[in-house]
Motif scaffolding. Structure first.
Motif, PDB file in Angstrom:
ATOM      1  N   ALA A 129       8.719   7.233   1.432  1.00 12.22           N
ATOM      2  CA  ALA A 129       7.398   7.614   1.936  1.00 12.22           C
ATOM      3  C   ALA A 129       7.142   8.840   2.697  1.00 12.22           C
ATOM      4  O   ALA A 129       6.584   9.642   2.705  1.00 12.22           O
ATOM      5  CB  ALA A 129       6.653   6.415   2.266  1.00 12.22           C
ATOM      6  N   HIS A 130       8.413   8.674   3.608  1.00 16.90           N
ATOM      7  CA  HIS A 130       8.249   9.868   4.840  1.00 16.90           C
ATOM      8  C   HIS A 130       8.692  11.051   4.283  1.00 16.90           C
ATOM      9  O   HIS A 130       8.010  12.113   4.561  1.00 16.90           O
ATOM     10  CB  HIS A 130       9.015   9.390   5.799  1.00 16.90           C
ATOM     11  CG  HIS A 130       8.877  10.091   7.330  1.00 16.90           C
ATOM     12  ND1 HIS A 130       7.791  10.461   7.968  1.00 16.90           N
ATOM     13  CD2 HIS A 130       9.736  10.960   7.741  1.00 16.90           C
ATOM     14  CE1 HIS A 130       8.080  11.403   8.941  1.00 16.90           C
ATOM     15  NE2 HIS A 130       9.339  11.587   8.643  1.00 16.90           N
ATOM     16  N   PHE A 131       9.769  10.968   3.355  1.00 17.42           N
ATOM     17  CA  PHE A 131      10.549  12.321   3.116  1.00 17.42           C
ATOM     18  C   PHE A 131      10.187  12.897   1.609  1.00 17.42           C
ATOM     19  O   PHE A 131      10.175  13.845   1.449  1.00 17.42           O
ATOM     20  CB  PHE A 131      11.910  12.206   3.276  1.00 17.42           C
ATOM     21  CG  PHE A 131      12.411  11.954   4.528  1.00 17.42           C
ATOM     22  CD1 PHE A 131      12.354  12.932   5.352  1.00 17.42           C
ATOM     23  CD2 PHE A 131      13.082  10.791   5.020  1.00 17.42           C
ATOM     24  CE1 PHE A 131      12.761  13.156   6.818  1.00 17.42           C
ATOM     25  CE2 PHE A 131      13.371  10.844   6.256  1.00 17.42           C
ATOM     26  CZ  PHE A 131      13.339  11.917   7.185  1.00 17.42           C
ATOM     27  N   LEU A 132       9.470  11.875   1.084  1.00 17.43           N
ATOM     28  CA  LEU A 132       9.020  12.164  -0.566  1.00 17.43           C
ATOM     29  C   LEU A 132       7.557  12.060  -0.830  1.00 17.43           C
ATOM     30  O   LEU A 132       7.053  13.183  -1.299  1.00 17.43           O
ATOM     31  CB  LEU A 132       9.751  11.438  -1.445  1.00 17.43           C
ATOM     32  CG  LEU A 132       9.484  11.782  -2.938  1.00 17.43           C
ATOM     33  CD1 LEU A 132      10.265  13.077  -3.145  1.00 17.43           C
ATOM     34  CD2 LEU A 132      10.271  10.746  -3.799  1.00 17.43           C
ATOM     35  N   LEU A 133       7.005  11.013  -0.585  1.00 15.31           N
ATOM     36  CA  LEU A 133       5.522  10.927  -0.796  1.00 15.31           C
ATOM     37  C   LEU A 133       4.616  11.888  -0.072  1.00 15.31           C
ATOM     38  O   LEU A 133       3.735  12.148  -0.285  1.00 15.31           O
ATOM     39  CB  LEU A 133       5.287   9.554  -0.858  1.00 15.31           C
ATOM     40  CG  LEU A 133       5.938   8.540  -1.880  1.00 15.31           C
ATOM     41  CD1 LEU A 133       5.534   7.070  -1.496  1.00 15.31           C
ATOM     42  CD2 LEU A 133       5.725   8.902  -3.371  1.00 15.31           C
ATOM     43  N   SER A 134       4.863  11.791   1.489  1.00 18.86           N
ATOM     44  CA  SER A 134       4.048  12.397   2.455  1.00 18.86           C
ATOM     45  C   SER A 134       4.276  14.146   1.982  1.00 18.86           C
ATOM     46  O   SER A 134       2.983  14.626   2.085  1.00 18.86           O
ATOM     47  CB  SER A 134       4.426  12.089   3.769  1.00 18.86           C
ATOM     48  OG  SER A 134       4.385  10.804   4.154  1.00 18.86           O
ATOM     49  N   PRO A 135       5.191  14.736   1.797  1.00 18.74           N
ATOM     50  CA  PRO A 135       5.026  15.952   1.554  1.00 18.74           C
ATOM     51  C   PRO A 135       4.399  16.399   0.243  1.00 18.74           C
ATOM     52  O   PRO A 135       3.854  17.521   0.156  1.00 18.74           O
ATOM     53  CB  PRO A 135       6.673  16.497   1.533  1.00 18.74           C
ATOM     54  CG  PRO A 135       7.451  15.457   2.265  1.00 18.74           C
ATOM     55  CD  PRO A 135       6.645  14.038   2.122  1.00 18.74           C
ATOM     56  N   LEU A 136       4.642  15.409  -0.616  1.00 20.87           N
ATOM     57  CA  LEU A 136       3.824  15.727  -1.935  1.00 20.87           C
ATOM     58  C   LEU A 136       2.473  15.392  -1.697  1.00 20.87           C
ATOM     59  O   LEU A 136       1.665  15.712  -2.812  1.00 20.87           O
ATOM     60  CB  LEU A 136       4.358  14.906  -2.984  1.00 20.87           C
ATOM     61  CG  LEU A 136       5.963  15.217  -3.416  1.00 20.87           C
ATOM     62  CD1 LEU A 136       6.373  14.357  -4.292  1.00 20.87           C
ATOM     63  CD2 LEU A 136       5.930  16.706  -3.852  1.00 20.87           C
ATOM     64  N   GLY A 137       2.088  14.856  -0.751  1.00 11.05           N
ATOM     65  CA  GLY A 137       0.308  14.349  -0.373  1.00 11.05           C
ATOM     66  C   GLY A 137      -0.027  13.090  -1.437  1.00 11.05           C
ATOM     67  O   GLY A 137      -1.117  12.963  -1.431  1.00 11.05           O
ATOM     68  N   ILE A 138       1.016  12.204  -1.687  1.00 12.16           N
ATOM     69  CA  ILE A 138       0.519  11.096  -2.376  1.00 12.16           C
ATOM     70  C   ILE A 138       1.167   9.683  -1.633  1.00 12.16           C
ATOM     71  O   ILE A 138       1.729   8.967  -2.203  1.00 12.16           O
ATOM     72  CB  ILE A 138       1.362  11.274  -3.846  1.00 12.16           C
ATOM     73  CG1 ILE A 138       2.747  11.488  -3.814  1.00 12.16           C
ATOM     74  CG2 ILE A 138       0.640  11.905  -4.752  1.00 12.16           C
ATOM     75  CD1 ILE A 138       3.719  11.111  -5.161  1.00 12.16           C
ATOM     76  N   ALA A 139       0.896  10.031  -0.188  1.00 16.58           N
ATOM     77  CA  ALA A 139       1.599   8.838   0.695  1.00 16.58           C
ATOM     78  C   ALA A 139       0.776   7.404   0.334  1.00 16.58           C
ATOM     79  O   ALA A 139       1.100   6.477   0.581  1.00 16.58           O
ATOM     80  CB  ALA A 139       1.635   9.153   1.945  1.00 16.58           C
TER      81      ALA A 139
END
Length: 187
Positions: free
Chosen positions: A59-69
């Motif tokens: 979630a921190h390194f993949l979902l958050s940068p993509l805006g889909i947290a």
């Protein structure tokens, strides 16, 4: 000190069983031997800790940068199922017993991921919530067995008594919290 405060808060004062525990009465009615309970504790703690760590990192390194947290519950579910199957296979091979439990560990994972701000906070919250559950299961099971001994007892009255016992436990723990606050503040 913050680690100990968080751990004690989620064990006693914000116990996941007592706060979110209306549906947990049926879970405590399961009869587990001490050996099965120990296996279940080890499996749950391992599975929940691994799932929390992996989900937080994704979630921190993949979902958050993509805006889909906001999709972290789905990611947590997928990781929990995969990790849970892995640990269940290990338990089946080594102990020849099933320690599978799904609902409460998954809810602990969601609670810890939404309450923790970093990976350590999430792990502490998850371990404390599971510890509070496994510490209170014998107490709630004893109360349920005591309620079952009452004559002319239907299922609704038994669940109502169990719920009231949980309410009394919540009040007792919260009054302890207030008592410690008064002692610390010097009043």
């Amino acid at each position: 000190m913050l680690v100990i405060d968080t751990f004690l808060f989620y064990i006693f004062f914000a116990s996941a069983v007592l706060i979110y525990g209306d549906g947990m009465i049926s879970v405590t009615e399961k009869s587990l031997s001490k050996e099965s309970l120990a296996i279940n504790i080890i499996e749950s703690l391992s599975c929940v800790s691994a799932t929390i760590a992996l989900t937080f990192l994704i979630a921190h390194f993949l979902l958050s940068p993509l805006g889909i947290a906001d999709l972290y519950p789905l990611v947590a579910l997928l990781i929990f199922v995969a990790v849970g199957v892995f640990f269940e296979m290990i338990v089946q091979v080594t102990a020849r017993k099933s320690g599978a439990d799904f609902a409460f560990p998954y809810l602990v994972i969601l609670l810890s991921l939404s309450e923790g701000s970093d990976i350590v906070g999430c792990l502490i919250t998850g371990v404390a919530a599971l510890t509070s559950y496994y510490a209170l299961v014998p107490i709630l099971r004893a109360l349920n067995e005591r309620n079952a001994m009452i004559k002319n007892n239907d299922a609704f009255k038994q669940r109502l008594r169990s719920f009231m016992c949980m309410v009394v436990l919540i009040f007792a723990l919260y009054s302890l919290n207030i008592s410690w606050l008064n002692v610390v503040s010097g009043k």
